[in-house]
Design a protein around this motif. Structure first.
Motif, PDB file in Angstrom:
ATOM      1  N   LEU A  14       0.601   4.126   8.341  1.00 30.45           N
ATOM      2  CA  LEU A  14       0.167   2.752   8.598  1.00 30.45           C
ATOM      3  C   LEU A  14      -1.339   2.580   8.421  1.00 30.45           C
ATOM      4  CD1 LEU A  14       2.252   1.950  11.822  1.00 30.45           C
ATOM      5  CD2 LEU A  14       2.790   1.342   9.460  1.00 30.45           C
ATOM      6  N   LEU A  15      -2.075   3.685   8.489  1.00 26.87           N
ATOM      7  CA  LEU A  15      -3.534   3.607   8.463  1.00 26.87           C
ATOM      8  C   LEU A  15      -4.117   3.552   7.062  1.00 26.87           C
ATOM      9  CD1 LEU A  15      -4.247   6.361  11.174  1.00 26.87           C
ATOM     10  CD2 LEU A  15      -4.025   3.879  11.516  1.00 26.87           C
ATOM     11  N   SER A  16      -3.310   3.813   6.033  1.00 32.71           N
ATOM     12  CA  SER A  16      -3.890   4.023   4.706  1.00 32.71           C
ATOM     13  C   SER A  16      -3.800   2.829   3.763  1.00 32.71           C
ATOM     14  CB  SER A  16      -3.207   5.227   4.036  1.00 32.71           C
ATOM     15  OG  SER A  16      -1.833   4.965   3.810  1.00 32.71           O
ATOM     16  N   ALA A  17      -2.820   1.968   3.949  1.00 35.78           N
ATOM     17  CA  ALA A  17      -2.573   0.932   2.944  1.00 35.78           C
ATOM     18  C   ALA A  17      -3.743  -0.034   2.788  1.00 35.78           C
ATOM     19  CB  ALA A  17      -1.291   0.170   3.284  1.00 35.78           C
ATOM     20  N   VAL A  18      -4.291  -0.516   3.897  1.00 34.34           N
ATOM     21  CA  VAL A  18      -5.384  -1.498   3.800  1.00 34.34           C
ATOM     22  C   VAL A  18      -6.659  -0.876   3.221  1.00 34.34           C
ATOM     23  CG1 VAL A  18      -6.861  -3.071   5.097  1.00 34.34           C
ATOM     24  CG2 VAL A  18      -4.428  -2.944   5.628  1.00 34.34           C
ATOM     25  N   PRO A  19      -7.125   0.288   3.711  1.00 38.14           N
ATOM     26  CA  PRO A  19      -8.337   0.874   3.115  1.00 38.14           C
ATOM     27  C   PRO A  19      -8.182   1.207   1.629  1.00 38.14           C
ATOM     28  CG  PRO A  19      -7.879   1.883   5.235  1.00 38.14           C
ATOM     29  CD  PRO A  19      -6.688   1.054   4.899  1.00 38.14           C
ATOM     30  N   LEU A  20      -7.037   1.770   1.244  1.00 41.11           N
ATOM     31  CA  LEU A  20      -6.855   2.110  -0.165  1.00 41.11           C
ATOM     32  C   LEU A  20      -6.657   0.854  -1.009  1.00 41.11           C
ATOM     33  CD1 LEU A  20      -4.725   5.366   0.095  1.00 41.11           C
ATOM     34  CD2 LEU A  20      -7.079   5.136  -0.700  1.00 41.11           C
ATOM     35  N   VAL A  76      -2.111  -5.029   3.771  1.00 40.48           N
ATOM     36  CA  VAL A  76      -1.590  -5.642   4.994  1.00 40.48           C
ATOM     37  C   VAL A  76      -0.089  -5.891   4.873  1.00 40.48           C
ATOM     38  CG1 VAL A  76      -1.631  -7.740   6.405  1.00 40.48           C
ATOM     39  CG2 VAL A  76      -3.784  -6.695   5.658  1.00 40.48           C
ATOM     40  N   TRP A  77       0.332  -6.431   3.724  1.00 38.45           N
ATOM     41  CA  TRP A  77       1.749  -6.746   3.516  1.00 38.45           C
ATOM     42  C   TRP A  77       2.594  -5.472   3.557  1.00 38.45           C
ATOM     43  CZ3 TRP A  77       3.313 -11.657   3.713  1.00 38.45           C
ATOM     44  CH2 TRP A  77       4.609 -11.975   3.324  1.00 38.45           C
ATOM     45  N   ASN A  78       2.136  -4.443   2.881  1.00 39.59           N
ATOM     46  CA  ASN A  78       2.870  -3.175   2.876  1.00 39.59           C
ATOM     47  C   ASN A  78       2.905  -2.531   4.256  1.00 39.59           C
ATOM     48  OD1 ASN A  78       3.041  -3.643   0.132  1.00 39.59           O
ATOM     49  ND2 ASN A  78       2.607  -1.532  -0.430  1.00 39.59           N
ATOM     50  N   THR A  79       1.825  -2.679   5.010  1.00 38.93           N
ATOM     51  CA  THR A  79       1.807  -2.135   6.366  1.00 38.93           C
ATOM     52  C   THR A  79       2.832  -2.832   7.243  1.00 38.93           C
ATOM     53  OG1 THR A  79      -0.534  -1.537   6.181  1.00 38.93           O
ATOM     54  CG2 THR A  79       0.378  -1.745   8.404  1.00 38.93           C
ATOM     55  N   THR A  94       2.731  10.918   3.218  1.00 35.90           N
ATOM     56  CA  THR A  94       2.962   9.525   3.584  1.00 35.90           C
ATOM     57  C   THR A  94       1.693   8.700   3.506  1.00 35.90           C
ATOM     58  OG1 THR A  94       4.759  10.229   5.054  1.00 35.90           O
ATOM     59  CG2 THR A  94       3.903   8.004   5.368  1.00 35.90           C
ATOM     60  N   ILE A  95       0.572   9.277   3.892  1.00 40.26           N
ATOM     61  CA  ILE A  95      -0.702   8.559   3.815  1.00 40.26           C
ATOM     62  C   ILE A  95      -0.995   8.141   2.377  1.00 40.26           C
ATOM     63  CG2 ILE A  95      -3.206   8.871   3.970  1.00 40.26           C
ATOM     64  CD1 ILE A  95      -2.710  10.500   6.526  1.00 40.26           C
ATOM     65  N   PHE A  96      -0.867   9.080   1.452  1.00 35.68           N
ATOM     66  CA  PHE A  96      -1.157   8.752   0.053  1.00 35.68           C
ATOM     67  C   PHE A  96      -0.074   7.861  -0.558  1.00 35.68           C
ATOM     68  CE2 PHE A  96      -3.882  12.585   0.364  1.00 35.68           C
ATOM     69  CZ  PHE A  96      -5.058  12.027  -0.094  1.00 35.68           C
ATOM     70  N   ASP A  97       1.179   8.077  -0.167  1.00 33.54           N
ATOM     71  CA  ASP A  97       2.265   7.293  -0.732  1.00 33.54           C
ATOM     72  C   ASP A  97       2.182   5.829  -0.305  1.00 33.54           C
ATOM     73  OD1 ASP A  97       4.840   7.219  -2.223  1.00 33.54           O
ATOM     74  OD2 ASP A  97       5.643   6.663  -0.264  1.00 33.54           O
ATOM     75  N   ARG A  98       1.904   5.581   0.972  1.00 31.84           N
ATOM     76  CA  ARG A  98       1.788   4.194   1.441  1.00 31.84           C
ATOM     77  C   ARG A  98       0.586   3.512   0.799  1.00 31.84           C
ATOM     78  NH1 ARG A  98       4.811   4.159   6.357  1.00 31.84           N
ATOM     79  NH2 ARG A  98       6.800   5.045   5.680  1.00 31.84           N
ATOM     80  N   GLY A  99      -0.500   4.240   0.655  1.00 27.39           N
ATOM     81  CA  GLY A  99      -1.662   3.669  -0.021  1.00 27.39           C
ATOM     82  C   GLY A  99      -1.371   3.351  -1.468  1.00 27.39           C
ATOM     83  N   TYR A 116      -2.171 -15.414   7.058  1.00 28.55           N
ATOM     84  CA  TYR A 116      -1.503 -14.365   6.296  1.00 28.55           C
ATOM     85  C   TYR A 116      -0.866 -13.347   7.229  1.00 28.55           C
ATOM     86  CZ  TYR A 116      -0.726 -11.125   2.407  1.00 28.55           C
ATOM     87  OH  TYR A 116      -0.143 -10.323   1.459  1.00 28.55           O
ATOM     88  N   LEU A 117      -1.570 -12.985   8.297  1.00 25.28           N
ATOM     89  CA  LEU A 117      -1.035 -12.019   9.254  1.00 25.28           C
ATOM     90  C   LEU A 117       0.233 -12.559   9.913  1.00 25.28           C
ATOM     91  CD1 LEU A 117      -4.334 -10.798  10.977  1.00 25.28           C
ATOM     92  CD2 LEU A 117      -2.948  -9.549   9.318  1.00 25.28           C
ATOM     93  N   ALA A 118       0.251 -13.856  10.212  1.00 29.83           N
ATOM     94  CA  ALA A 118       1.426 -14.447  10.845  1.00 29.83           C
ATOM     95  C   ALA A 118       2.638 -14.411   9.907  1.00 29.83           C
ATOM     96  CB  ALA A 118       1.130 -15.892  11.259  1.00 29.83           C
ATOM     97  N   VAL A 119       2.422 -14.745   8.636  1.00 29.75           N
ATOM     98  CA  VAL A 119       3.529 -14.713   7.674  1.00 29.75           C
ATOM     99  C   VAL A 119       3.995 -13.274   7.454  1.00 29.75           C
ATOM    100  CG1 VAL A 119       4.228 -15.251   5.305  1.00 29.75           C
ATOM    101  CG2 VAL A 119       2.754 -16.832   6.559  1.00 29.75           C
ATOM    102  N   ALA A 120       3.050 -12.334   7.393  1.00 28.55           N
ATOM    103  CA  ALA A 120       3.425 -10.926   7.231  1.00 28.55           C
ATOM    104  C   ALA A 120       4.249 -10.445   8.416  1.00 28.55           C
ATOM    105  CB  ALA A 120       2.172 -10.068   7.065  1.00 28.55           C
ATOM    106  N   ALA A 121       3.894 -10.894   9.627  1.00 31.80           N
ATOM    107  CA  ALA A 121       4.655 -10.502  10.814  1.00 31.80           C
ATOM    108  C   ALA A 121       6.073 -11.066  10.760  1.00 31.80           C
ATOM    109  CB  ALA A 121       3.935 -10.980  12.074  1.00 31.80           C
TER     110      ALA A 121
END
Length: 411
Positions: free
Chosen positions: A64-70, A350-353, A114-119, A216-221
Motif C-alpha cells: 500500500l505504501l508504494s503506489a503513490v510515490p512511484l 491513489v486509485w490502485n491503493t 509486492t512493493i514493486f509490483d503495486r508501484g 477524488y479520494l471519496a470516489v476512490a473510497a
C-alpha cells in the motif's frame, strides 16, 4: 495522437498494440502462478497455508505504501521507462521464490515483490493515460486490456495445469521460470510504446495533490467498497456451493468460465457510451443494483435441489458479470477523468491503493457476511453494493465540480 480505436480482436495501429501484447504475455505468467504458487509453497517449500496467508497479507500492507510515490515518480521522470524498469525488477525478485525454504525468506521476498509490483501497476495506469487521449479513448483502452487480461490468465491457468498434473518440484519451478521469461519479454515489448515526456514540476502548488483531493479520494473510497464484488466468485462461491447448496462441485468451474468468457467478449462493448463522469456514475449505480440482484440469486440457491441450485447460481453469475462489466468500465473512466492530467501517476497510485485495500478486506467481509450469516449475509452484501452504487451519482458530481478548482484549493 489519435485515441485508440478498438475493432475486433486487434487494436488499431498505435501504442495500444504493444501494450496489448505485453499485457497478454505478462498475464499468461500471472495465470501460471495463480494456478501453482500456493501448492508450490505448501507442498514443495513446506510452508503451511496459514504462513502463506499471513505472509501475503503482510506483503499487501507494505504494498500500500508504494503506489503513490512511484506514481509520482512516473510523473516526474516519465512512465514508460520507469514501468519497464519496475517490470524487470519484479521479474528478478519473483525468481527469488525458487531459493526460499523458510517462512522469513518467503516473507522478505513477498514484501519486496509486492512493493514493486503495486508501484508498477500505478505507473502502467499512468502510461495508459499518457498514450491515449480523451475519456472515451482511455476507457476503451482499459476495457480492451482487461479483456486481454482475462484471456491471458485463462491461458496461463491451462498451462499451469500441466505442472499440477506432474506435481513435482521441477514442474512447479519451471512455471516460475516461464513466468519470469514471459514478463521479461513483455517488459521489452513496452519499449515499442512512444516515450512519454515527464510532466513539468509545479513549483507553486503542493506536491502531493492527489492526497489532498477530497473529491477524488471519496470516489476512490466508494470504488473500493464496490470492488469487493470481484472476490465473490473466487472466495465466497466455492465454499457456498459445496457447503450450502445441492449443486455439484463442477458448478464452481462453470461460474468462473461464464465470468471469464463474458468479460473477454463484452468488456470493450460495455464501455461504449461511458464518456464522462456523469455517465460513469450512472453505469456504476446500475451495476450496484445488478449486484444486489445477483447476491439474492446466490442466496436463493441454498433453498432448492440440484436443478434449482445450478440454475440460480448460473443466473446469479450472469447478472453479476453484467454488473461487473458496467462497474469496471465506470471505474476506468472515473480513475482517469477525475485526476489532474499533470499528476496522473500520483492519482493512479491513489486509485490502485484503494483497489489494493479492497482486495485485502474482501475475504474478511465475505467470511463474515455470506459465509458467516448465510442468506441474510448475502442480502446485506447486496444492499451494500446497491447503496454504494447509488452514492456514486452525487459524490461523482461533487468531485467533478471540484476538479475545476486550482490544485491548491483541493483541501
Amino acid at each position: 495522437m489519435k485515441a485508440p480505436r478498438i475493432a475486433g480482436l486487434i487494436p488499431a495501429k498505435g501504442p495500444l498494440r504493444p501494450l496489448a501484447l505485453a499485457t497478454l504475455l505478462s498475464r499468461i505468467g500471472n495465470g501460471l502462478l495463480m494456478t501453482v504458487s500456493v501448492l508450490y509453497f505448501t507442498r514443495i517449500v513446506g510452508l503451511s497455508i496459514a504462513q502463506v496467508g499471513l505472509g501475503l497479507t503482510i506483503a499487501g500492507l507494505f504494498g500500500l505504501l508504494s503506489a503513490v510515490p512511484l506514481g509520482h515518480l512516473a510523473d516526474r521522470r516519465g512512465p514508460r521507462t520507469l514501468f519497464v524498469i519496475l517490470s524487470l525488477v519484479v521479474c528478478c525478485v519473483s525468481l527469488l521464490y525458487l531459493l526460499v525454504d523458510t517462512f522469513w525468506q518467503f516473507l522478505a521476498v513477498a514484501v519486496v515483490l509486492t512493493i514493486f509490483d503495486r508501484g508498477a501497476g500505478a505507473v502502467r495506469a499512468a502510461l495508459i493515460a499518457a498514450v491515449t487521449q480523451g475519456a472515451a479513448g482511455r476507457v476503451a483502452a482499459r476495457a480492451y486490456l482487461r479483456a486481454i487480461t482475462n484471456i491471458g490468465i485463462m491461458a496461463g491457468a491451462g498451462i499451469g495445469a500441466l505442472a499440477l498434473h506432474f506435481d513435482t518440484a521441477t514442474a512447479y519451478r519451471s512455471m516460475f521460470v516461464l513466468d519470469a521469461a514471459l514478463s521479461i519479454v513483455a517488459a521489452f515489448v513496452v519499449l515499442a510504446v512512444p516515450k512519454v515526456a515527464p510532466q513539468p514540476k509545479n513549483e507553486d502548488g503542493p506536491v502531493w495533490i492527489a492526497l489532498r483531493d477530497r473529491g477524488y479520494l471519496a470516489v476512490a473510497a466508494l470504488n473500493a467498497g464496490m470492488s469487493i464484488h470481484y472476490a465473490v466468485l473466487d472466495v465466497a462461491i466455492p465454499l457456498w456451493v459445496v457447503d450450502h447448496t445441492d449443486a455439484p462441485r463442477w458448478t464452481v468451474a462453470l461460474l468462473l468460465i461464464v465470468n471469464t468468457v463474458v468479460i473477454s467478449l463484452f468488456q470493450v462493448r460495455s464501455s461504449r457510451g461511458i464518456a464522462d463522469p456523469a455517465s460513469a456514475a450512472r453505469a456504476t449505480r446500475t451495476a450496484g443494483l445488478l449486484l444486489l440482484a445477483s447476491m439474492v440469486l446466490f442466496a436463493g440457491a441454498s433453498g432448492g435441489g440440484v436443478v434449482v441450485a445450478v440454475g440460480l447460481l448460473a443466473a446469479g453469475a450472469l447478472v453479476q458479470v453484467i454488473g461487473e462489466l458496467l462497474q469496471s468500465s465506470g471505474s476506468f473512466l472515473l480513475g482517469f477523468d477525475l485526476a489532474a492530467d499533470e499528476a496522473q501517476g500520483q492519482y493512479q497510485g491513489v486509485w490502485n491503493t484503494s483497489m489494493s485495500i479492497s482486495t485485502m478486506v474482501a475475504p474478511t467481509v465475505l467470511a463474515l457476511l455470506p459465509l458467516g450469516l448465510g442468506v441474510p449475509g448475502w442480502i446485506i452484501l447486496g444492499v451494500w453494493f446497491a447503496i454504494v452504487g447509488i452514492l456514486f451519482v452525487p459524490v461523482v458530481r461533487w468531485a467533478a465540480a471540484r476538479k475545476a478548482r486550482p490544485a491548491a484549493q483541493l483541501v
